[in-house]
Design an enzyme around this catalytic site. Structure first.
Site, mmCIF file in Angstrom:
data_model
loop_
_atom_site.group_PDB
_atom_site.id
_atom_site.type_symbol
_atom_site.label_atom_id
_atom_site.label_comp_id
_atom_site.label_asym_id
_atom_site.label_seq_id
_atom_site.Cartn_x
_atom_site.Cartn_y
_atom_site.Cartn_z
ATOM 1 N N HIS A 18 22.110 29.201 -6.295
ATOM 2 C CA HIS A 18 21.902 27.765 -6.065
ATOM 3 C C HIS A 18 23.138 27.006 -6.529
ATOM 4 C CE1 HIS A 18 21.109 27.340 -10.303
ATOM 5 N NE2 HIS A 18 20.018 28.086 -10.250
ATOM 6 N N HIS A 21 24.777 27.903 -9.961
ATOM 7 C CA HIS A 21 25.611 29.112 -9.936
ATOM 8 C C HIS A 21 26.915 28.822 -9.190
ATOM 9 C CE1 HIS A 21 21.376 30.937 -9.680
ATOM 10 N NE2 HIS A 21 21.776 31.129 -10.926
ATOM 11 N N CYS A 126 8.478 35.851 -27.115
ATOM 12 C CA CYS A 126 8.316 35.153 -25.836
ATOM 13 C C CYS A 126 8.738 36.101 -24.722
ATOM 14 C CB CYS A 126 9.149 33.873 -25.795
ATOM 15 S SG CYS A 126 9.148 33.153 -24.128
ATOM 16 N N CYS A 129 11.712 34.817 -22.506
ATOM 17 C CA CYS A 129 13.053 34.911 -23.107
ATOM 18 C C CYS A 129 13.391 36.344 -23.506
ATOM 19 C CB CYS A 129 13.154 34.072 -24.370
ATOM 20 S SG CYS A 129 12.819 32.346 -24.126
ATOM 21 N N HIS A 146 10.183 27.911 -22.333
ATOM 22 C CA HIS A 146 9.101 28.230 -21.392
ATOM 23 C C HIS A 146 7.826 27.438 -21.629
ATOM 24 C CE1 HIS A 146 11.847 31.651 -20.969
ATOM 25 N NE2 HIS A 146 11.431 31.626 -19.716
ATOM 26 N N LYS A 295 15.139 17.763 -13.011
ATOM 27 C CA LYS A 295 15.543 19.139 -13.271
ATOM 28 C C LYS A 295 15.434 19.951 -11.986
ATOM 29 C CE LYS A 295 14.856 22.560 -16.776
ATOM 30 N NZ LYS A 295 13.985 23.252 -17.659
ATOM 31 N N LYS A 298 12.299 25.345 -8.707
ATOM 32 C CA LYS A 298 11.940 26.082 -7.506
ATOM 33 C C LYS A 298 10.554 25.647 -7.036
ATOM 34 C CE LYS A 298 12.503 30.834 -5.974
ATOM 35 N NZ LYS A 298 12.589 32.220 -6.410
HETATM 36 O O1 ME8 Z 1 21.631 33.250 -17.969
HETATM 37 N N1 ME8 Z 1 23.489 23.430 -13.583
HETATM 38 O O2 ME8 Z 1 21.793 34.136 -15.856
HETATM 39 P P1 ME8 Z 1 21.294 32.925 -14.953
HETATM 40 C C1 ME8 Z 1 24.649 24.059 -13.815
HETATM 41 N N2 ME8 Z 1 22.088 36.544 -16.848
HETATM 42 N N3 ME8 Z 1 24.762 25.391 -13.935
HETATM 43 C C2 ME8 Z 1 23.665 26.130 -13.819
HETATM 44 C C3 ME8 Z 1 22.401 25.541 -13.567
HETATM 45 C C4 ME8 Z 1 22.357 24.124 -13.442
HETATM 46 N N4 ME8 Z 1 21.229 23.454 -13.181
HETATM 47 N N5 ME8 Z 1 21.503 26.529 -13.495
HETATM 48 C C5 ME8 Z 1 22.181 27.702 -13.672
HETATM 49 C C6 ME8 Z 1 21.836 34.186 -17.219
HETATM 50 N N6 ME8 Z 1 23.480 27.458 -13.856
HETATM 51 C C7 ME8 Z 1 22.318 35.510 -17.774
HETATM 52 C C8 ME8 Z 1 23.782 35.394 -18.122
HETATM 53 S S1 ME8 Z 1 26.072 36.419 -19.012
HETATM 54 C C9 ME8 Z 1 26.544 37.724 -19.904
HETATM 55 C C10 ME8 Z 1 24.372 36.642 -18.731
HETATM 56 C C11 ME8 Z 1 24.533 28.476 -14.033
HETATM 57 O O3 ME8 Z 1 21.141 33.491 -13.587
HETATM 58 C C12 ME8 Z 1 25.258 28.306 -15.337
HETATM 59 O O4 ME8 Z 1 26.477 28.967 -15.274
HETATM 60 O O5 ME8 Z 1 20.138 32.245 -15.564
HETATM 61 C C13 ME8 Z 1 24.336 29.025 -16.284
HETATM 62 O O6 ME8 Z 1 24.942 29.337 -17.518
HETATM 63 C C14 ME8 Z 1 24.034 30.254 -15.463
HETATM 64 O O7 ME8 Z 1 23.925 29.752 -14.107
HETATM 65 C C15 ME8 Z 1 22.763 30.964 -15.858
HETATM 66 O O8 ME8 Z 1 22.552 31.965 -14.899
#
Ligand code: ME8
Length: 634
Positions: A18, A21, A126, A129, A146, A295, A298
Site C-alpha cells: 500500500h 510501503h 499479545c 504482536c 491491538h 488511519k 483495510k
Molecule cells: O513491520 N505510513 O512490516 P510491515 C507510512 N516486517 N508508512 C507505513 C504505513 C503508513 N501508514 N504503514 C506501513 C514490519 N508503513 C516488519 C518489519 S524490518 C526488519 C521488519 C511502512 O509490513 C513503514 O515503512 O508492517 C513501516 O515501518 C513498515 O511499512 C511496516 O511494514
C-alpha cells in the site's frame, strides 16, 4: 570511492503493498539515486518478512500453507517495485536459505559468548504482536497496538541478554547525534532507555509455532520473528565475510516508519553489539500516511494501493506527491484532491509549462538548436543562475538529511524564477528587433540552462521525467553517467545541440466529470440562428497582449487580466482552471472589445477573451504568429 547502503523494512507478507510501503521504498530509492548522481557506489535492499504467528494466521485465512502464501504475497511486493521505478539491488526473503543460515550463525555466536540463556517466563502475551508485555506497557490492561487484552502464558524460552547493553546503547546514541533521526525519535528511544531494559525473549516453542528458523542449539524452538527479521540487513550483503558486507557495512541508512522504532532503535543495535560488529550508521524514522485524515484501515476500505493510482495520475506525479507532501518524520495526509492539485499546479503549470515554452522558443527563434550565450550577462540572468545554484546547494544539503520537501521547494523556486524570467525578458518582443538577437540568445540559453539544472535535480524523485527532459535538451548520455557536480554546472549545455519539443510532460488532470455535473462544461455547441455579415461586423474583435494576470481571490475560475490592445484594458476571464496566471503573461489573445462592461466578483471587465472548449480542454484563441496589439480580427 564513497559507499552508500540503504534499506527499507522487510514487509510482512500478510498485506498487499500500500501507499505506506510505497513511501518508505520510494524514499530509499530517491536516496539511492541521489547518491549515485554524486558518484557513490550504492546498494539498495528491500524484501519481505515471512516467518511468525501473523503469517501463519494470514495463510490460514487464505486457505493456504505458509510457504505458498508467503511466495504469493512476496511476489506481489517484488513485482510492484519496478512498476514504481524503484531500482533495488536485492530483494531478500527471510525464507531464503542464505538468510536462515546467517540467523543461525549469529544466534550460535551470541549463545557461545553467553548472551543467550534459557529460563522460564510467565507473562502477558499479545498474539498480534507475538510478544510478552509488561504491565506498564499496557494501556487500560490492553495491548496498545491491538486494543486486545493479552493472555497469560508461561513458557520456558531462550532470552537475549539485552539489558547488558543498555548503558553502551545510551552512550552510543548520545555521542552520535545522527544515529537515530529526526531528533524526536532519538529522544523517544532515549526516554525509553531511562527505564531498566528487560532481556528479550528470542525463541518460540515449536509445538506452538513451527513456522520459523530453528535455533541452532535447540531445535525444539524456532527464532522469534524480530531476531530473525532484523538480521536481513546483514545477511543480504553476505555477513560475516562476503565482499558486499566488507564494502558496505556499516555505512548503512535504515529507513523505517515510527511503528517499528523500538526493534530498530533498541533490539537491533544491541544484537549487533552482542554479535561483535559495528553498529549501523543511521536509523531514519518517518511518520504515518493517513487517508483523508483517518488511519489507513483495510476493514474500512481506506487503503491506497499505488498500482491503482499510477495508471490514473502517472508514476512520476505519484512519486513527486509523496515526497513533496510529507515532511519526513511527521504524519501526512493523502487525498486524491491534493494529488490532483499538485499535478495541476506544480507539475503542469510550473514545470511542464517552463519546459514546453523554453523548447518552443528554442525551436521558433533558433531552429531548435541551443544558442550560445550573448557576450554580456544582465542582472536578471545572474539572478536566475543564482536560483539554480541555490536549488543545487539546498538539494545537496537537504536530501542526505531527509529534507526532501525542502529540496523540492527550492527546485520549484528555481522553476518559478525561470518562468518569471521569461515573462520579464519577453523573448517574443526581442525576436521582433534584429538588434536584440544577441540578447535573445542569452535569454533562451539561460532558460535552457535552468531547465537542465532542474532536470538533473528532479532525477532522483522523478527519474523518467528527468530522462525525458535531458534527452529533449539534447543529452546524449545514459542516465547513470550523469554527475551532479559536473553536469549541473551553469553553462554546461553544448552550443548548437539540437533539442526536441515533444509532448507535454504533465497533462493537466481535468475534473471534467465533476464540472459537467455542475453544468459548467457543455461540449454541445449552443444552438444559434444564422447571423448576417452586418450583425457579425458589429462585434469588434481585437488582438491584445496579456500584460498582467492574477487570480481573483475566492474564485477558482476567474482571472483578472490587463491586456494591451493599443490601450490597456482590464478584462475578467473564466479560464483560471485551465491556465495559471503566469502562463498567460506575454500571450496574444483575441478580445471582444465592444462588449458592454460587466462586474464579475466585484471586478470590472471591459471585454471578453475568446477560447475554444471541447468539453475537456479549454485553450485561448491566438493569432498563429504575433501581430501588433490592437489588430482587428475579421
Ligand atoms: O513491520 N505510513 O512490516 P510491515 C507510512 N516486517 N508508512 C507505513 C504505513 C503508513 N501508514 N504503514 C506501513 C514490519 N508503513 C516488519 C518489519 S524490518 C526488519 C521488519 C511502512 O509490513 C513503514 O515503512 O508492517 C513501516 O515501518 C513498515 O511499512 C511496516 O511494514
Amino acid at each position: 570511492m564513497k559507499r552508500f547502503y540503504v534499506t527499507t523494512p522487510i514487509y510482512y507478507v500478510n498485506a498487499e503493498p500500500h501507499i505506506g510501503h510505497a513511501y518508505t521504498t520510494i524514499v530509499s530509492d530517491v536516496l539511492n539515486r541521489f547518491h549515485k548522481l554524486l558518484g557513490y557506489r550504492t546498494f539498495f535492499l528491500t524484501g519481505t518478512d515471512e516467518h511468525g504467528d501473523k503469517i501463519v494466521q494470514a495463510a490460514q485465512e487464505a486457505g493456504m500453507d505458509p510457504k505458498s502464501y508467503a511466495d504469493h504475497i512476496s511476489a506481489l511486493f517484488r513485482e510492484t517495485w519496478p512498476k514504481l521505478d524503484i531500482a533495488n539491488d536485492c530483494f531478500i526473503r527471510t525464507t531464503d536459505p542464505g538468510h536462515m543460515r546467517v540467523v543461525q550463525h549469529i544466534l550460535q555466536k551470541v549463545h557461545d559468548s553467553g548472551d543467550i540463556y534459557f529460563s522460564t517466563y510467565k507473562g502477558l502475551y499479545c498474539v498480534g504482536c507475538e510478544r510478552f508485555y509488561t504491565e506498564r506497557e499496557l494501556v487500560d490492561g490492553k495491548c496498545p497496538d491491538h486494543d486486545r487484552e493479552p493472555v497469560e502464558r508461561e513458557e520456558a524460552n531462550y532470552f537475549f541478554r539485552m539489558s547488558k547493553y543498555q548503558d553502551w546503547l545510551i552512550g552510543h546514541i548520545e555521542s552520535n547525534p545522527h544515529f537515530i533521526r529526526p531528533e524526536r525519535y532519538r529522544n523517544e528511544v532515549l526516554s525509553f532507555l531511562k527505564e531498566p531494559l528487560e532481556d528479550l525473549c528470542i525463541s518460540r516453542p515449536r509445538e506452538r509455532l513451527d513456522w520459523g528458523i530453528p535455533l541452532p542449539f535447540d531445535d525444539r524452538y524456532v527464532t522469534y520473528v524480530w531476531f530473525d527479521a532484523l538480521i536481513n540487513y546483514v545477511s543480504a550483503i553476505g555477513y560475516p565475510d562476503g565482499p558486499l558486507f566488507r564494502e558496505f557495512w556499516p555505512c548503512v541508512q535504515h529507513i523505517i516508519a515510527k511503528d517499528i522504532l523500538k526493534p530498530h532503535g533498541i533490539y537491533w543495535p544491541t544484537m549487533i553489539r552482542a554479535a561483535g560488529f559495528e553498529p549501523y550508521q543511521s536509523l531514519n524514522v518517518h511518520g504515518y500516511w493517513k487517508i483523508n485524515e483517518g488511519k489507513m484501515s483495510k476493514s474500512k476500505g481506506a487503503v491506497v494501493r499505488p498500482l491503482d493510482l499510477v495508471p490514473r495520475y502517472g508514476l512520476d506525479a505519484f512519486r513527486y506527491f509523496l515526497m513533496r507532501e510529507m515532511v519526513f518524520g511527521l504524519d501526512a495526509n493523502f487525498s486524491e484532491e491534493a494529488l490532483v492539485q499538485r499535478i495541476n499546479s506544480d507539475l503542469a503549470n510550473d514545470l511542464g509549462n517552463l519546459f514546453s515554452r523554453t523548447l518552443a522558443m528554442t525551436a521558433r527563434y533558433f531552429g531548435g538548436r541551443i544558442p550560445p550565450f550573448g557576450s554580456e550577462a544582465e542582472a536578471m540572468d545572474r539572478e536566475l543562475e543564482a536560483h539554480a545554484r541555490q536549488a543545487l546547494q539546498t538539494a545537496m544539503e537537504e536530501i542526505p538529511r531527509l529534507g526532501f520537501h525542502k529540496a523540492l521547494i527550492s527546485i520549484w523556486e528555481c522553476i518559478n524564477a525561470a518562468n518569471k524570467y521569461i515573462d520579464h525578458a519577453a523573448p517574443w518582443n526581442l525576436a521582433k528587433d534584429p538588434a536584440c538577437e544577441e540578447r535573445l540568445r542569452t535569454v533562451i540559453r539561460c532558460a535552457l540552462e535552468a531547465n537542465r539544472t532542474v532536470a538533473l535535480l528532479i532525477a532522483p524523485f522523478m527519474p523518467s521525467t528527468a530522462r525525458k527532459m535531458l534527452e529533449r535538451l539534447g543529452g546524449a548520455k545514459p542516465m547513470d553517467a550523469y554527475r551532479l557536480d559536473e553536469d549541473a554546472v551553469w553553462g554546461s549545455l553544448p552550443d548548437g545541440t539540437p533539442v526536441s519539443k515533444g509532448e507535454a510532460l504533465f497533462p493537466r488532470i481535468e475534473q471534467a466529470v465533476k464540472e459537467k455535473e455542475k453544468g459548467e462544461i457543455s461540449a454541445k455547441p449552443p444552438e444559434v440562428e444564422g447571423v448576417t455579415i452586418e450583425s457579425f461586423q458589429k462585434i469588434d474583435l481585437r488582438v491584445g497582449v496579456v500584460k498582467e494576470a492574477e487570480k481573483i481571490p475566492k474564485s477558482n475560475k476567474l482571472l483578472r487580466l490587463v491586456v494591451d490592445m493599443g490601450e490597456e484594458r482590464q478584462v475578467v476571464a473564466g479560464i483560471g482552471r485551465h491556465y495559471a496566471p503566469e502562463e498567460l503573461v506575454g500571450k496574444q489573445v483575441v478580445l471582444v472589445a465592444n462588449l458592454q462592461p460587466a462586474k464579475l466578483m466585484g471586478v470590472e471587465s471591459h471585454g471578453m477573451v475568446l477560447a475554444a472548449h471541447d468539453g475537456k480542454a479549454l485553450r485561448i484563441v491566438s493569432p498563429e504568429e504575433p501581430v501588433s496589439p490592437g489588430a482587428r480580427v475579421s
